[in-house]
Design an enzyme around this catalytic site. Structure first.
Site, PDB file in Angstrom:
ATOM      1  N   SER A 109       0.703  -1.213  -0.253  1.00  0.00           N
ATOM      2  CA  SER A 109      -0.140  -0.328   0.059  1.00  0.00           C
ATOM      3  C   SER A 109       0.860   1.162   0.460  1.00  0.00           C
ATOM      4  O   SER A 109       1.941   1.359   0.458  1.00  0.00           O
ATOM      5  CB  SER A 109      -0.758   0.176   0.983  1.00  0.00           C
ATOM      6  OG  SER A 109      -1.102   1.516   1.843  1.00  0.00           O
ATOM      7  N   TYR A 139      -1.669  -0.505  10.785  1.00  0.00           N
ATOM      8  CA  TYR A 139      -1.549  -1.190   8.828  1.00  0.00           C
ATOM      9  C   TYR A 139      -0.490  -0.714   7.972  1.00  0.00           C
ATOM     10  O   TYR A 139       0.169  -1.522   7.754  1.00  0.00           O
ATOM     11  CB  TYR A 139      -2.752  -0.593   8.397  1.00  0.00           C
ATOM     12  CG  TYR A 139      -3.354  -0.592   6.872  1.00  0.00           C
ATOM     13  CD1 TYR A 139      -3.603  -1.902   6.108  1.00  0.00           C
ATOM     14  CD2 TYR A 139      -2.722   0.649   6.185  1.00  0.00           C
ATOM     15  CE1 TYR A 139      -3.843  -1.975   5.397  1.00  0.00           C
ATOM     16  CE2 TYR A 139      -2.821   0.227   5.158  1.00  0.00           C
ATOM     17  CZ  TYR A 139      -3.721  -1.351   4.515  1.00  0.00           C
ATOM     18  OH  TYR A 139      -3.805  -1.407   3.460  1.00  0.00           O
TER      19      TYR A 139
HETATM   20  N1  LIG Z   1      -7.901  -0.949  -1.488  1.00  0.00           N
HETATM   21  C1  LIG Z   1      -7.520  -0.333  -1.251  1.00  0.00           C
HETATM   22  O1  LIG Z   1      -7.833   0.830  -1.398  1.00  0.00           O
HETATM   23  C2  LIG Z   1      -5.991  -0.636  -1.354  1.00  0.00           C
HETATM   24  C3  LIG Z   1      -5.359   0.312  -0.705  1.00  0.00           C
HETATM   25  C4  LIG Z   1      -3.981  -0.150  -0.857  1.00  0.00           C
HETATM   26  C5  LIG Z   1      -3.822  -1.543  -0.574  1.00  0.00           C
HETATM   27  N2  LIG Z   1      -4.770  -1.968  -0.622  1.00  0.00           N
HETATM   28  C6  LIG Z   1      -4.747  -3.548  -0.036  1.00  0.00           C
HETATM   29  O2  LIG Z   1      -5.031  -4.869  -1.382  1.00  0.00           O
HETATM   30  C7  LIG Z   1      -4.803  -6.011  -0.304  1.00  0.00           C
HETATM   31  C8  LIG Z   1      -6.183  -6.763  -0.867  1.00  0.00           C
HETATM   32  O3  LIG Z   1      -7.543  -5.769  -0.003  1.00  0.00           O
HETATM   33  P1  LIG Z   1      -9.001  -4.849  -0.935  1.00  0.00           P
HETATM   34  O4  LIG Z   1      -9.262  -3.679  -0.940  1.00  0.00           O
HETATM   35  O5  LIG Z   1      -9.168  -6.458  -1.769  1.00  0.00           O
HETATM   36  O6  LIG Z   1     -10.105  -5.678   0.580  1.00  0.00           O
HETATM   37  P2  LIG Z   1     -11.031  -6.567   0.817  1.00  0.00           P
HETATM   38  O7  LIG Z   1     -11.399  -6.536   1.802  1.00  0.00           O
HETATM   39  O8  LIG Z   1     -11.713  -5.795  -0.229  1.00  0.00           O
HETATM   40  O9  LIG Z   1     -10.973  -7.923   0.497  1.00  0.00           O
HETATM   41  C9  LIG Z   1      -9.586  -8.245   2.056  1.00  0.00           C
HETATM   42  C10 LIG Z   1      -9.616  -9.841   1.785  1.00  0.00           C
HETATM   43  O10 LIG Z   1      -9.152 -10.733   2.746  1.00  0.00           O
HETATM   44  C11 LIG Z   1      -9.829 -11.611   3.236  1.00  0.00           C
HETATM   45  N3  LIG Z   1      -9.671 -11.751   4.571  1.00  0.00           N
HETATM   46  C12 LIG Z   1      -9.206 -11.433   5.952  1.00  0.00           C
HETATM   47  N4  LIG Z   1      -8.749 -11.637   6.653  1.00  0.00           N
HETATM   48  C13 LIG Z   1      -8.533 -13.401   6.320  1.00  0.00           C
HETATM   49  C14 LIG Z   1      -7.533 -14.003   6.845  1.00  0.00           C
HETATM   50  N5  LIG Z   1      -7.607 -14.175   8.000  1.00  0.00           N
HETATM   51  N6  LIG Z   1      -7.654 -15.495   5.759  1.00  0.00           N
HETATM   52  C15 LIG Z   1      -8.395 -15.407   4.924  1.00  0.00           C
HETATM   53  N7  LIG Z   1      -8.799 -14.307   4.317  1.00  0.00           N
HETATM   54  C16 LIG Z   1      -8.800 -13.061   5.403  1.00  0.00           C
HETATM   55  C17 LIG Z   1     -11.559 -11.517   3.005  1.00  0.00           C
HETATM   56  O11 LIG Z   1     -12.227 -12.171   3.830  1.00  0.00           O
HETATM   57  C18 LIG Z   1     -11.412 -10.290   2.305  1.00  0.00           C
HETATM   58  O12 LIG Z   1     -12.095 -11.113   1.367  1.00  0.00           O
HETATM   59  C19 LIG Z   1      -5.480  -6.423   1.211  1.00  0.00           C
HETATM   60  O13 LIG Z   1      -3.764  -6.241   1.125  1.00  0.00           O
HETATM   61  C20 LIG Z   1      -5.203  -4.415   1.478  1.00  0.00           C
HETATM   62  O14 LIG Z   1      -4.691  -4.234   2.441  1.00  0.00           O
HETATM   63  C21 LIG Z   1      -6.174  -2.216  -0.406  1.00  0.00           C
END
Ligand SMILES: NC(=O)c1ccc[n+]([C@@H]2O[C@H](COP(=O)([O-])OP(=O)(O)OC[C@H]3O[C@@H](n4cnc5c(N)ncnc54)[C@H](O)[C@@H]3O)[C@@H](O)[C@H]2O)c1
Length: 258
Positions: free
Chosen positions: A150, A163
């Site tokens: 991120s 985070y």
């Molecule tokens: N969306 C954004 O703006 C953004 C920005 C920067 C980084 N990210 C990163 O991208 C990645 C994906 O984020 P996203 O936006 O798709 O989030 P999201 O919340 O849509 O998806 C995250 C997924 O992780 C799963 N999860 C959580 N804990 C778990 C566990 N213990 N075991 C198995 N699965 C688990 C959840 O069920 C969910 O499906 C993350 O690492 C997040 O930090 C997202």
């Protein structure tokens, strides 16, 4: 060019047809990756602890994917999930780590269990999944691992301390894995998104004036879409990036420039 998605240009040049790809995390970004890799002709296994999300993605892919339900923050479950994917796909070329949670509050208000939970979900899952995948890939002398980090791993966003700590740590973990496994043809890189609308961010963006205020901080003048992550991730997962390892690729509309 009106659309930055890889599919606008055709993805055949990436050479992912037939690639055996495990995606950990079936949320907004992991789910979009599953669709993009499948469109590129890859065989996909997707793992998450949330069965409903896995079902939704499997349905979107016409049930042409392997679904693995595990709590990926547990070392044994993470290892079992990788072995399951390797067995079901008949090998493993690519691991994408897209598991993550966030809790937004000031440093002074965090409780110990919140700190530990964020560490466990964001970092433990990445370490144990990548170790299990790395074992297979080092042995076969090829492989690609892409960790979704991120911009928070670089910038000091208020209300993001645990985070941000995990995202900075993931980048360093990635660099050490990249160094150790480079002699074996295994590359390890991070993709670091700015704000993208998914379940992780939507409630926060819907509050107050957050969506507009955050958009104004991005030189591109807007937030990203999940599809805009897939091209950079697929490049780093493809044979085209064979000499690229240990990098953090910011996909943020210029957010980290200012
Ligand atoms: N969306 C954004 O703006 C953004 C920005 C920067 C980084 N990210 C990163 O991208 C990645 C994906 O984020 P996203 O936006 O798709 O989030 P999201 O919340 O849509 O998806 C995250 C997924 O992780 C799963 N999860 C959580 N804990 C778990 C566990 N213990 N075991 C198995 N699965 C688990 C959840 O069920 C969910 O499906 C993350 O690492 C997040 O930090 C997202």
């Amino acid at each position: 060019m009106s659309d930055a998605s890889a599919s606008a240009f055709g993805v055949g040049w990436l050479g992912l047809s037939g690639a055996k790809v495990m995606i950990a995390g079936a949320g907004g970004l992991g789910g979009e990756c599953a669709k993009a890799f499948a469109e590129a002709g890859a065989q996909v296994a997707i793992a998450d602890q949330n069965g409903a999300r896995l079902d939704q993605i499997a349905a979107d892919l016409g049930n042409k994917c392997t679904r693995i339900m595990e709590d990926l923050s547990e070392p044994d479950s993470a290892r079992d999930a990788v072995l399951h994917a390797n067995r079901a796909l008949g090998g493993l070329d690519v691991l994408i780590h897209a598991v993550g949670i966030n809790i937004r509050k000031p440093v002074l208000e965090f409780e110990p269990q919140e700190w530990y939970r964020i560490q466990k979900v964001n970092m433990d899952s990445a370490f144990w999944l990548a170790q299990a995948a790395g074992r297979i890939m080092v042995n076969q002398k090829s492989g690609r691992i892409v960790i979704i980090s991120s911009v928070s791993g670089l910038l000091a966003h208020a209300n993001h301390a645990p985070y941000a700590a995990t995202k900075g740590a993931l980048n360093q973990m990635m660099r050490v894995m990249a160094r150790e496994w480079a002699p074996f043809g295994v590359t390890v890189n991070s993709v670091a998104p700015g704000y993208i609308e998914t379940d992780l961010t939507q409630a926060y963006l819907d509050q107050d004036n957050h969506r507009q205020a955050l958009s104004e901080m991005v030189p591109a003048g807007r937030l990203g879409t999940p599809r805009e992550l897939t091209g950079p991730i697929m490049f780093l997962a493809s044979p085209q990036s064979s000499f690229v390892t240990g990098h953090v690729l910011y996909v943020d509309g210029g957010r980290t420039l200012v």
